[in-house]
Design a protein around this motif. Structure first.
Motif, mmCIF file in Angstrom:
data_model
loop_
_atom_site.group_PDB
_atom_site.id
_atom_site.type_symbol
_atom_site.label_atom_id
_atom_site.label_comp_id
_atom_site.label_asym_id
_atom_site.label_seq_id
_atom_site.Cartn_x
_atom_site.Cartn_y
_atom_site.Cartn_z
ATOM 1 N N ALA A 111 -33.120 -18.359 1.375
ATOM 2 C CA ALA A 111 -33.848 -17.111 1.647
ATOM 3 C C ALA A 111 -33.848 -16.210 0.405
ATOM 4 C CB ALA A 111 -33.231 -16.385 2.837
ATOM 5 N N GLN A 112 -32.734 -16.159 -0.305
ATOM 6 C CA GLN A 112 -32.662 -15.362 -1.546
ATOM 7 C C GLN A 112 -33.728 -15.843 -2.530
ATOM 8 O OE1 GLN A 112 -30.458 -12.955 -2.627
ATOM 9 N NE2 GLN A 112 -28.653 -13.086 -1.319
ATOM 10 N N LYS A 113 -33.820 -17.165 -2.651
ATOM 11 C CA LYS A 113 -34.764 -17.743 -3.605
ATOM 12 C C LYS A 113 -36.204 -17.427 -3.172
ATOM 13 C CE LYS A 113 -35.991 -22.322 -5.222
ATOM 14 N NZ LYS A 113 -36.732 -22.822 -4.047
ATOM 15 N N LEU A 114 -36.490 -17.615 -1.884
ATOM 16 C CA LEU A 114 -37.845 -17.334 -1.377
ATOM 17 C C LEU A 114 -38.185 -15.860 -1.558
ATOM 18 C CD1 LEU A 114 -37.874 -19.481 1.887
ATOM 19 C CD2 LEU A 114 -39.004 -19.991 -0.296
ATOM 20 N N SER A 115 -37.184 -15.017 -1.391
ATOM 21 C CA SER A 115 -37.424 -13.595 -1.541
ATOM 22 C C SER A 115 -37.782 -13.245 -2.989
ATOM 23 C CB SER A 115 -36.187 -12.818 -1.083
ATOM 24 O OG SER A 115 -36.338 -11.465 -1.396
#
Ligand code: BTN
Length: 242
Positions: free
Chosen positions: A16-20
């Motif tokens: 999720a951090q990466k997608l964000s």
């Protein structure tokens, strides 16, 4: 809004951090069937065995100052507690800041991570770990005594997809309420589900250990503890022992 489903990942928080960072919109949800390196608060590991729990991370992008972000953890805790009741009939209680207990044992953990710059919040990543159909043999020995699952408590399997849908529905409603009218209603709901408010507790953090009565939370989601001399302390982050 999109749901990213993964069979096995190290941690849905990481994804999720990466997608964000890649500018994926608010509401993007990462769900995994298994996590091999699930992380909990304070650097602890979070056991996430295959196919038995809800391991998921949600990206939110609220336009709020940094110091208000703990409110969203409390919002998530209220939503999950309500959804558990709706789907299973089990009464869960919230232990500040973000554990959900059934009969005194931990069933859900919530980990909120931030992407921010100065006082501007880019994203709040809310990670929810919910022991749904986990059996006591699935738990490592070190947590077996203190952890439980919906299956252990209700004797029944719960459909994970149904529970995820119920959690998202509650979160959506409360998040709209939060953006429109602020934290007031959520604070009230939270206090209604809270296990420690009005009770004697001991809090332990890296810098201090205090004992007293939990009086409530502030608008920022900070715990207020009154010690035996009547002095009120603001607790930002700590472990509570009861
Ligand atoms: C805690 O109680 O310490 C918080 C546990 C949070 C676990 C969830 S599972 C989904 C998400 N991905 C992670 O690696 N951690 C959170």
């Amino acid at each position: 809004k999109s749901i990213v489903y993964e069979e096995s990942v190290k941690s849905t928080q990481e994804i999720a951090q990466k997608l964000s960072y890649e500018q994926k919109p608010e509401g993007t949800l990462v769900v995994a069937d298994e996590q091999t390196g699930g992380r909990g608060r304070l650097g602890r590991p979070w056991q996430s065995p295959k196919g038995t729990g809800i391991w998921m991370s949600l990206i939110l992008r609220p336009d709020i100052p940094l110091q208000k972000t703990p409110q969203l953890t409390l919002l998530a805790a209220v939503s999950v507690t309500k959804a558990i009741y709706k789907v299973t009939g089990l009464n869960a209680e919230i232990k500040w800041p973000n554990d959900i207990l059934i009969k005194g044992k931990k069933t859900v953990g919530i980990l909120t991570e931030l992407q921010a710059e100065a006082d501007r919040v880019h994203a709040v990543i809310i990670g929810i770990g919910l022991n749904v159909n986990v059996t006591s043999e699935d738990f490592n020995e070190d947590v077996r005594e203190i952890a439980t699952s919906l299956k252990i408590e209700s004797g029944k399997e719960t459909k994970r997809a149904e529970l995820i849908a119920a959690i998202l529905e509650e979160m959506e409603l409360l998040y709209q309420e939060y953006l429109r009218n602020g934290f007031g209603l959520i604070k009230l709901l939270w206090e209604g589900y809270a296990h420690s408010i009005g009770r004697r507790i001991r809090v332990r953090s890296a810098s201090q250990q205090l004992e007293g009565v939990a009086k409530g939370i502030t608008d920022e989601g900070i715990l207020l503890l009154e010690d035996d001399d009547g002095k009120v302390h603001s607790i930002y982050s700590a472990d509570i022992e009861i």
